[in-house]
Design an enzyme around this catalytic site. Structure first.
Site, PDB file in Angstrom:
ATOM      1  N   TYR A   1      -9.483  -2.729  18.860  1.00 28.49           N
ATOM      2  CA  TYR A   1      -8.719  -2.701  19.758  1.00 28.49           C
ATOM      3  C   TYR A   1      -6.986  -2.884  19.601  1.00 28.49           C
ATOM      4  CZ  TYR A   1     -12.220  -2.524  23.371  1.00 28.49           C
ATOM      5  OH  TYR A   1     -13.284  -2.140  24.312  1.00 28.49           O
ATOM      6  N   ILE A   2      -7.004  -3.571  18.662  1.00 27.29           N
ATOM      7  CA  ILE A   2      -5.477  -4.048  18.329  1.00 27.29           C
ATOM      8  C   ILE A   2      -5.092  -3.312  16.981  1.00 27.29           C
ATOM      9  CG2 ILE A   2      -3.667  -5.852  17.733  1.00 27.29           C
ATOM     10  CD1 ILE A   2      -4.819  -5.915  20.840  1.00 27.29           C
TER      11      ILE A   2
ATOM     12  N   LYS B   1       1.445 -17.799  21.655  1.00 25.76           N
ATOM     13  CA  LYS B   1       0.461 -16.882  22.253  1.00 25.76           C
ATOM     14  C   LYS B   1      -0.710 -17.567  23.338  1.00 25.76           C
ATOM     15  CE  LYS B   1      -2.725 -13.696  22.509  1.00 25.76           C
ATOM     16  NZ  LYS B   1      -2.766 -12.233  22.761  1.00 25.76           N
TER      17      LYS B   1
ATOM     18  N   TYR C   1     -15.607  -6.351  32.280  1.00 24.28           N
ATOM     19  CA  TYR C   1     -15.008  -7.810  32.488  1.00 24.28           C
ATOM     20  C   TYR C   1     -13.573  -7.590  33.355  1.00 24.28           C
ATOM     21  CZ  TYR C   1     -10.732  -7.106  29.587  1.00 24.28           C
ATOM     22  OH  TYR C   1      -9.279  -7.079  28.715  1.00 24.28           O
TER      23      TYR C   1
ATOM     24  N   CYS D   1     -10.327 -12.648  25.648  1.00 19.97           N
ATOM     25  CA  CYS D   1      -8.958 -13.466  25.481  1.00 19.97           C
ATOM     26  C   CYS D   1      -8.881 -14.810  26.288  1.00 19.97           C
ATOM     27  CB  CYS D   1      -7.798 -12.608  25.723  1.00 19.97           C
ATOM     28  SG  CYS D   1      -7.953 -11.080  24.614  1.00 19.97           S
TER      29      CYS D   1
HETATM   30  N1  SAJ Z   1      -8.330 -11.642  36.577  1.00 20.50           N
HETATM   31  C1  SAJ Z   1      -8.392 -12.196  37.789  1.00 20.50           C
HETATM   32  N2  SAJ Z   1      -7.289 -12.243  38.737  1.00 20.50           N
HETATM   33  C2  SAJ Z   1      -6.089 -11.856  38.294  1.00 20.50           C
HETATM   34  C3  SAJ Z   1      -5.924 -11.092  37.083  1.00 20.50           C
HETATM   35  C4  SAJ Z   1      -6.965 -10.915  36.208  1.00 20.50           C
HETATM   36  O1  SAJ Z   1      -9.466 -12.882  38.236  1.00 20.50           O
HETATM   37  O2  SAJ Z   1      -4.990 -12.055  39.195  1.00 20.50           O
HETATM   38  C5  SAJ Z   1      -9.373 -11.577  35.475  1.00 20.50           C
HETATM   39  C6  SAJ Z   1      -9.920 -10.174  35.389  1.00 20.50           C
HETATM   40  O3  SAJ Z   1     -10.656  -9.736  36.327  1.00 20.50           O
HETATM   41  C7  SAJ Z   1     -10.399 -10.440  33.803  1.00 20.50           C
HETATM   42  C8  SAJ Z   1      -9.620 -11.441  33.280  1.00 20.50           C
HETATM   43  O4  SAJ Z   1      -8.871 -12.299  34.258  1.00 20.50           O
HETATM   44  O5  SAJ Z   1     -11.933 -10.932  34.061  1.00 20.50           O
HETATM   45  C9  SAJ Z   1      -8.919 -11.048  32.172  1.00 20.50           C
HETATM   46  O6  SAJ Z   1      -8.122  -9.747  32.515  1.00 20.50           O
HETATM   47  P1  SAJ Z   1      -6.432  -9.523  32.204  1.00 20.50           P
HETATM   48  O7  SAJ Z   1      -6.065  -8.250  32.718  1.00 20.50           O
HETATM   49  O8  SAJ Z   1      -5.803 -10.847  33.001  1.00 20.50           O
HETATM   50  O9  SAJ Z   1      -6.351 -10.095  30.682  1.00 20.50           O
HETATM   51  P2  SAJ Z   1      -6.846  -9.449  29.458  1.00 20.50           P
HETATM   52  O10 SAJ Z   1      -7.823 -10.470  28.827  1.00 20.50           O
HETATM   53  O11 SAJ Z   1      -7.327  -8.123  29.605  1.00 20.50           O
HETATM   54  O12 SAJ Z   1      -5.570  -9.429  28.276  1.00 20.50           O
HETATM   55  C10 SAJ Z   1      -4.784 -10.645  28.360  1.00 20.50           C
HETATM   56  C11 SAJ Z   1      -3.512 -10.265  28.454  1.00 20.50           C
HETATM   57  N3  SAJ Z   1      -2.623 -11.652  28.450  1.00 20.50           N
HETATM   58  C12 SAJ Z   1      -1.634 -11.946  29.348  1.00 20.50           C
HETATM   59  O13 SAJ Z   1      -1.492 -11.338  30.484  1.00 20.50           O
HETATM   60  C13 SAJ Z   1      -0.985 -13.452  29.175  1.00 20.50           C
HETATM   61  C14 SAJ Z   1      -2.876  -9.406  27.404  1.00 20.50           C
HETATM   62  O14 SAJ Z   1      -1.414  -9.529  27.556  1.00 20.50           O
HETATM   63  C15 SAJ Z   1      -3.046 -10.133  25.950  1.00 20.50           C
HETATM   64  O15 SAJ Z   1      -2.537  -9.424  24.887  1.00 20.50           O
HETATM   65  C16 SAJ Z   1      -4.709 -10.192  25.921  1.00 20.50           C
HETATM   66  O16 SAJ Z   1      -5.149 -11.048  26.972  1.00 20.50           O
HETATM   67  C17 SAJ Z   1      -5.036 -10.709  24.708  1.00 20.50           C
HETATM   68  O17 SAJ Z   1      -5.545  -9.852  23.694  1.00 20.50           O
HETATM   69  O18 SAJ Z   1      -4.795 -11.957  24.242  1.00 20.50           O
END
Ligand code: SAJ
Length: 425
Positions: free
Chosen positions: A11-12, A205, A314, A259
């Site tokens: 992915y990265i 991070k 997810y 993550c």
């Molecule tokens: N989620 C909630 N409520 C929200 C936002 C998200 O319940 O308001 C849930 C989502 O449904 C999901 C989970 O959180 O299950 C994670 O989703 P996400 O969109 O928040 O994040 P990821 O895991 O897709 O990506 C995160 C990001 N980190 C941050 O925003 C600080 C991304 O920028 C990172 O690069 C990534 O982790 C990573 O690779 O570490």
């Protein structure tokens, strides 16, 4: 322009390799998986990410990106390998980083720079990667550069964020930091900030993802409290966020992906001081049981019922099911079903529909098959498709009337008017 070997084409790594090639560098994309290497060499991109396929093909067609099955000498080595998490002892498994280090060591030359991007426990670059690289006989800092630069892109918007996001770079000395900054400067439009050292950059991070996880945990606890007080969690969060210094995220079924549910634990790798952070993890993980308690309350019984789960990715509009709360909900209900089966011969059946996920092992069915004769359906993921669900159509298909919307996608009045019993997180 430089030569770069990117280690790990997931992915990265893959979008990073394509980005660097499209910025004019000579890039070698290496992966240990022969299947990935051969498919990518044929221009077949199996990662489902908007715009990625075209972007990779552009890089391959320009001949600036070559997919290789062995590590090659290069001015820069960028490591983008996974750091799996051991659920039992809550520790990061660094074997892929160690293995990448051993491969790079054999090709390392004076003045090359090695950059680690994988998410790791603080201290990994200096304590784990550096000694392996120095087995080459070269000294980190004086002979070759070594830096940590975490990826920060969000699945669903990776290419844009690779360009636009600010980057944090921490090198083991000034020369290392400078060499890494020079490389990222060639394609990053956001700010490039330098941290004092590699451990600080690794720590940054982790606290970024921990902030998001903890914020969501607060939103989830607010949702449970809101229900106790008979108020709407999403309405109240929206209003609270009108304050210039309040920015709560959205509640839901919990937090998934590779993550947020994992990275906070990396902070515990060499510390015993996780308190609020650990509680936040537990709050997020408890949301599946909370939703089960809502269903149990409404259905009154857990036998001879059918429950449909809509969305097991997810998060919305992705096909990734890693650590998905929707999938966890499905598994828990299925195990409750098995237990009730044993005791009184009755059945709890669970049907799963997800328009984005393609996985034959998950027995996914169409929306109609999932909800036909169902007593309840649960929106577990915010895929765009679910906001168009028609209450009259669902009424026709279902035998029961319970809707649990964990993502705030449906308009309550429309569903209650249709005679549904409507619950929202
Ligand atoms: N989620 C909630 N409520 C929200 C936002 C998200 O319940 O308001 C849930 C989502 O449904 C999901 C989970 O959180 O299950 C994670 O989703 P996400 O969109 O928040 O994040 P990821 O895991 O897709 O990506 C995160 C990001 N980190 C941050 O925003 C600080 C991304 O920028 C990172 O690069 C990534 O982790 C990573 O690779 O570490």
């Amino acid at each position: 322009m430089s030569s770069i070997c990117v280690h790990g084409l997931g992915y990265i790594g893959l979008p990073t390799a394509a980005m660097l090639a499209n910025a004019g560098h000579d890039v070698y994309g290496f992966d240990v998986d022969a299947n990935v290497v051969s498919r990518l060499s044929d221009g077949i991109v199996e990662i489902n990410e908007p715009g990625l396929e075209e972007f990779v093909i552009q890089a391959l067609d320009s001949n600036r990106l070559e997919i290789v099955d062995e590590v090659v000498v290069a001015d820069y080595h960028i490591i983008c390998v996974p750091t799996p998490f051991d659920e039992r002892d809550k520790k990061a498994n660094l074997c892929y980083i160690e293995s990448a280090g051993h491969k790079i060591r054999t090709k390392l030359r004076q003045a090359d720079t090695v950059i680690l991007e994988s998410t790791v426990p603080p201290g990994t670059t200096e304590e784990v990667l550096l000694p392996i690289l120095e087995e080459s006989g070269l000294n980190a800092g004086s002979d070759f550069g070594l830096a940590y630069c975490p990826e920060t892109v969000i699945p669903g918007n990776i290419i844009e964020e690779l360009r636009q996001n600010a980057r944090i770079i921490g090198g083991i000395n000034q020369t290392s930091t400078k060499a890494a900054v020079n490389l990222y400067d060639s394609f990053v439009e956001g700010d490039i900030k330098t941290a004092s050292d590699t451990t600080s950059a690794e720590f940054v991070k982790l606290i970024q993802n921990t902030f998001r996880d903890t914020n969501i945990a607060l939103a989830n606890e607010v949702a449970v409290l809101a229900d106790d007080y008979g108020v709407d969690s999403r309405e109240t969060i929206e209003m609270a966020n009108e304050h210039p210094r309040v920015d709560l995220l959205q509640p839901g079924l919990g937090v998934g992906g590779h993550c947020l549910p994992i990275d906070p634990w990396f902070l515990a790798h060499n510390s015993e001081h996780l308190d609020l952070i650990q509680t936040a993890r537990e709050v997020n993980d408890s949301m599946v049981d909370y939703v089960i308690s809502i269903i149990r309350e409404h259905l009154n019984k857990f036998y001879n019922v059918k429950i449909a789960i809509l969305g097991i990715a997810y998060k919305g509009n992705v096909d990734d099911v890693r650590m998905s709360p929707g999938l966890r909900l499905a598994r828990k209900l299925q195990s409750i079903g098995k237990d009730s089966d044993k005791h009184d011969g009755s059945r709890l059946s669970v049907a799963i529909h997800d328009p984005h996920v393609k996985d034959e092992t998950l027995s996914l069915v169409s929306i109609e098959d999932a909800v036909r004769d169902a007593d309840a359906f649960i929106i577990a993921t915010d895929h765009n498709e679910f906001s168009d669900l028609s209450a009259p159509q669902m009424k026709q298909w279902m035998s029961g009337d319970l809707v649990v919307d964990t993502k705030g996608m449906l308009d309550e009045s429309e569903w209650t008017t249709e005679g549904f019993s409507f619950e929202q997180i």
